[in-house]
Write a protein that holds these residues in place. Structure first.
Motif, PDB file in Angstrom:
ATOM      1  N   ASP A 178       0.967  -1.234  -0.074  1.00 55.42           N
ATOM      2  CA  ASP A 178      -0.083   0.061   0.195  1.00 55.42           C
ATOM      3  C   ASP A 178       0.648   1.399   0.134  1.00 55.42           C
ATOM      4  O   ASP A 178       2.108   1.172   0.363  1.00 55.42           O
ATOM      5  N   VAL A 179       0.452   2.328  -0.450  1.00 58.33           N
ATOM      6  CA  VAL A 179       0.883   3.640  -0.226  1.00 58.33           C
ATOM      7  C   VAL A 179      -0.049   4.587   0.529  1.00 58.33           C
ATOM      8  O   VAL A 179      -1.129   4.843   0.025  1.00 58.33           O
ATOM      9  N   LEU A 180       0.745   5.042   1.579  1.00 57.40           N
ATOM     10  CA  LEU A 180       0.029   5.868   2.409  1.00 57.40           C
ATOM     11  C   LEU A 180       0.740   7.357   2.299  1.00 57.40           C
ATOM     12  O   LEU A 180       1.670   7.591   2.371  1.00 57.40           O
ATOM     13  N   THR A 181      -0.221   8.384   1.623  1.00 55.48           N
ATOM     14  CA  THR A 181       0.002   9.649   1.412  1.00 55.48           C
ATOM     15  C   THR A 181      -0.493  10.562   2.870  1.00 55.48           C
ATOM     16  O   THR A 181      -1.332  10.457   2.969  1.00 55.48           O
ATOM     17  N   ILE A 182       0.889  11.265   3.198  1.00 55.89           N
ATOM     18  CA  ILE A 182       0.518  12.336   4.244  1.00 55.89           C
ATOM     19  C   ILE A 182       0.982  13.672   3.926  1.00 55.89           C
ATOM     20  O   ILE A 182       1.835  13.881   3.278  1.00 55.89           O
ATOM     21  N   GLU A 183      -0.277  14.372   4.184  1.00 53.95           N
ATOM     22  CA  GLU A 183       0.082  15.891   3.881  1.00 53.95           C
ATOM     23  C   GLU A 183       0.026  16.632   5.258  1.00 53.95           C
ATOM     24  O   GLU A 183      -0.775  16.172   6.098  1.00 53.95           O
ATOM     25  N   PRO A 184       0.696  17.989   5.178  1.00 55.07           N
ATOM     26  CA  PRO A 184       0.564  18.693   6.368  1.00 55.07           C
ATOM     27  C   PRO A 184      -1.153  19.058   6.557  1.00 55.07           C
ATOM     28  O   PRO A 184      -1.608  19.218   5.457  1.00 55.07           O
ATOM     29  N   THR A 185      -1.462  19.344   7.520  1.00 55.39           N
ATOM     30  CA  THR A 185      -2.852  19.806   7.890  1.00 55.39           C
ATOM     31  C   THR A 185      -3.078  20.779   8.550  1.00 55.39           C
ATOM     32  O   THR A 185      -2.073  21.466   8.573  1.00 55.39           O
ATOM     33  N   SER A 186      -4.232  21.475   8.498  1.00 57.43           N
ATOM     34  CA  SER A 186      -4.597  22.634   8.900  1.00 57.43           C
ATOM     35  C   SER A 186      -5.978  22.476   9.976  1.00 57.43           C
ATOM     36  O   SER A 186      -6.410  21.310  10.213  1.00 57.43           O
ATOM     37  N   GLN A 199       5.216  28.075  10.660  1.00 56.28           N
ATOM     38  CA  GLN A 199       5.345  29.036   9.599  1.00 56.28           C
ATOM     39  C   GLN A 199       4.695  28.935   8.199  1.00 56.28           C
ATOM     40  O   GLN A 199       4.573  29.947   7.669  1.00 56.28           O
ATOM     41  N   TRP A 200       3.908  27.824   8.087  1.00 57.91           N
ATOM     42  CA  TRP A 200       3.423  27.692   6.733  1.00 57.91           C
ATOM     43  C   TRP A 200       1.879  27.558   6.846  1.00 57.91           C
ATOM     44  O   TRP A 200       1.160  27.236   6.133  1.00 57.91           O
ATOM     45  N   ARG A 201       1.262  27.743   8.095  1.00 55.87           N
ATOM     46  CA  ARG A 201      -0.132  27.535   8.438  1.00 55.87           C
ATOM     47  C   ARG A 201      -0.913  28.445   7.417  1.00 55.87           C
ATOM     48  O   ARG A 201      -2.204  28.155   7.180  1.00 55.87           O
ATOM     49  N   ASP A 202      -0.524  29.567   7.126  1.00 55.23           N
ATOM     50  CA  ASP A 202      -1.364  30.586   6.623  1.00 55.23           C
ATOM     51  C   ASP A 202      -1.854  30.056   5.184  1.00 55.23           C
ATOM     52  O   ASP A 202      -2.748  30.449   4.480  1.00 55.23           O
ATOM     53  N   TYR A 203      -0.693  28.928   4.541  1.00 55.73           N
ATOM     54  CA  TYR A 203      -1.287  28.605   3.475  1.00 55.73           C
ATOM     55  C   TYR A 203      -2.229  27.477   3.326  1.00 55.73           C
ATOM     56  O   TYR A 203      -2.660  26.934   2.269  1.00 55.73           O
ATOM     57  N   ASP A 204      -2.552  27.060   4.542  1.00 55.52           N
ATOM     58  CA  ASP A 204      -3.556  25.694   4.360  1.00 55.52           C
ATOM     59  C   ASP A 204      -4.775  26.112   3.785  1.00 55.52           C
ATOM     60  O   ASP A 204      -5.096  25.006   3.219  1.00 55.52           O
ATOM     61  N   HIS A 205      -5.244  27.054   4.043  1.00 58.96           N
ATOM     62  CA  HIS A 205      -6.815  27.232   3.495  1.00 58.96           C
ATOM     63  C   HIS A 205      -6.571  27.152   2.013  1.00 58.96           C
ATOM     64  O   HIS A 205      -7.767  27.140   1.048  1.00 58.96           O
ATOM     65  N   LEU A 206      -5.402  27.232   1.270  1.00 60.04           N
ATOM     66  CA  LEU A 206      -5.262  27.224  -0.159  1.00 60.04           C
ATOM     67  C   LEU A 206      -5.499  26.040  -0.812  1.00 60.04           C
ATOM     68  O   LEU A 206      -5.350  25.597  -2.062  1.00 60.04           O
ATOM     69  N   ARG A 207      -5.222  24.837   0.164  1.00 59.51           N
ATOM     70  CA  ARG A 207      -5.160  23.522  -0.507  1.00 59.51           C
ATOM     71  C   ARG A 207      -6.568  22.964  -1.072  1.00 59.51           C
ATOM     72  O   ARG A 207      -6.409  22.025  -2.043  1.00 59.51           O
ATOM     73  N   THR A 208      -7.564  23.738  -0.821  1.00 57.83           N
ATOM     74  CA  THR A 208      -8.761  23.229  -1.611  1.00 57.83           C
ATOM     75  C   THR A 208      -9.309  24.114  -2.757  1.00 57.83           C
ATOM     76  O   THR A 208     -10.091  24.273  -3.397  1.00 57.83           O
ATOM     77  N   ALA A 252       4.608   2.042   1.614  1.00 55.33           N
ATOM     78  CA  ALA A 252       5.603   3.322   1.078  1.00 55.33           C
ATOM     79  C   ALA A 252       4.746   4.438   1.762  1.00 55.33           C
ATOM     80  O   ALA A 252       3.698   4.738   1.561  1.00 55.33           O
ATOM     81  N   VAL A 253       5.257   5.248   2.637  1.00 51.98           N
ATOM     82  CA  VAL A 253       4.870   6.437   3.456  1.00 51.98           C
ATOM     83  C   VAL A 253       5.471   7.735   2.497  1.00 51.98           C
ATOM     84  O   VAL A 253       6.318   7.935   2.595  1.00 51.98           O
ATOM     85  N   LYS A 254       4.477   8.411   1.896  1.00 52.89           N
ATOM     86  CA  LYS A 254       4.720   9.414   1.055  1.00 52.89           C
ATOM     87  C   LYS A 254       4.411  10.679   1.903  1.00 52.89           C
ATOM     88  O   LYS A 254       3.174  10.785   2.285  1.00 52.89           O
ATOM     89  N   VAL A 255       5.487  11.427   2.149  1.00 53.38           N
ATOM     90  CA  VAL A 255       4.991  12.610   3.109  1.00 53.38           C
ATOM     91  C   VAL A 255       5.553  13.991   2.222  1.00 53.38           C
ATOM     92  O   VAL A 255       6.422  14.137   1.870  1.00 53.38           O
ATOM     93  N   GLN A 256       4.416  14.576   2.357  1.00 49.57           N
ATOM     94  CA  GLN A 256       4.460  16.001   1.456  1.00 49.57           C
ATOM     95  C   GLN A 256       5.366  17.024   2.179  1.00 49.57           C
ATOM     96  O   GLN A 256       4.948  17.166   3.531  1.00 49.57           O
ATOM     97  N   ARG A 257       6.109  17.767   1.699  1.00 47.30           N
ATOM     98  CA  ARG A 257       7.006  18.640   2.478  1.00 47.30           C
ATOM     99  C   ARG A 257       5.931  19.823   3.020  1.00 47.30           C
ATOM    100  O   ARG A 257       5.129  20.123   2.237  1.00 47.30           O
ATOM    101  N   PRO A 258       6.408  20.247   4.095  1.00 50.15           N
ATOM    102  CA  PRO A 258       5.459  21.107   4.682  1.00 50.15           C
ATOM    103  C   PRO A 258       5.319  22.565   4.025  1.00 50.15           C
ATOM    104  O   PRO A 258       4.299  23.381   4.102  1.00 50.15           O
TER     105      PRO A 258
END
Length: 265
Positions: free
Chosen positions: A7-15, A37-46, A204-210
């Protein structure tokens, strides 16, 4: 390439307002200060990085893109000068790709997309862009552990001896039975670890850079601004050829929008 796994587990930073594909959004108790330092961008994910969303965001934060805008503008200006000064079908295509690659994943993806549009950029440039590749740079493992813990709302070691915080019980429960202490592969916007669950399943744990969303949003805005500025100047100075006017109607900006959507998939 991602290592073979069940399996592939995709992990993204959250808000605090946007759920991820993996789990519900992190609560205040699991938010990691390393990621603040990157939380201001979280609402742009959608947002799909559509212009109507990111333009208002940066209009109130112009300081976020000024430095990047200058860097991108100078790099593109130098690339164009080298292209114009060189003989057609010489090594200028290689130099052009080197310049574009140095600007990161958004620029590379734009180039790759434009490689299919010789009607917009000409056949020689389009052929050159077909060789574009992104230089993949892994980010700090400590940030990867922070993304995993916050996204999955986990407090404790990631695996025995791995991802152990100062206040964690090193002998306490772990998220995985095992995980590679370093990435086994890197992508343009993340890294991949090989792990085994407590059920014995290899993943495979895929981690998106923050900082991925900040990179994508800044660059999408920068390229839109630069292309709009260029077209405006050439229009008022009447320095655009008839062929270029036809190309402009097809709007490279739509290419940027499509690239932004594709790269977020």
């Amino acid at each position: 390439a991602v290592p073979a796994a069940a399996d592939v587990l995709t992990i993204e930073p959250t808000s605090t307002s946007t759920p991820t594909l993996v789990t519900e959004s992190a609560t205040a108790s699991t938010q990691r200060p390393e990621l603040d330092q990157w939380r201001d961008y979280d609402h742009l994910r959608t947002s799909g990085l559509k212009d109507r969303y990111i333009r208002p965001f940066f209009s109130t934060r112009p300081y976020l893109i000024v430095g990047r805008l200058i860097q991108v503008a100078q790099t593109l200006q130098k690339a164009k000068a080298e292209w114009d000064d060189a003989e057609p079908f010489s090594d200028r295509g290689i130099k052009l790709c080197e310049k574009i690659s140095s600007l990161g994943p958004v620029a590379v993806k734009i180039g790759q997309t434009l490689s299919q549009r010789p009607d917009l950029i000409g056949k020689e440039a389009a052929d050159s862009f077909k060789t574009l590749q992104t230089a993949n740079t892994p980010f700090a493992d400590e940030l990867a552990w922070a993304v995993i813990k916050e996204s999955l709302q986990w407090k404790g070691p990631i695996a025995p001896g791995v991802g152990v915080d100062a206040d964690d019980d090193p002998d306490g429960p772990t998220l995985f039975a095992s995980i590679t202490p370093n990435p086994v592969a890197s992508a343009s916007l993340g890294t991949v670890f090989r792990a085994t669950t407590h059920e014995g399943i290899d993943v495979a744990v895929k981690v998106q850079r923050p900082d991925a969303m900040s990179i994508l949003a800044k660059d999408a805005m920068c390229f839109r601004v630069l292309l709009a500025t260029r077209d405006f100047i050439r229009t008022i100075t009447n320095s655009m050829t008839d062929d270029e006017k036809v190309r402009k109607k097809q709007d490279i900006g739509t290419v940027i929008s499509r690239v932004a959507r594709d790269i977020l998939r």
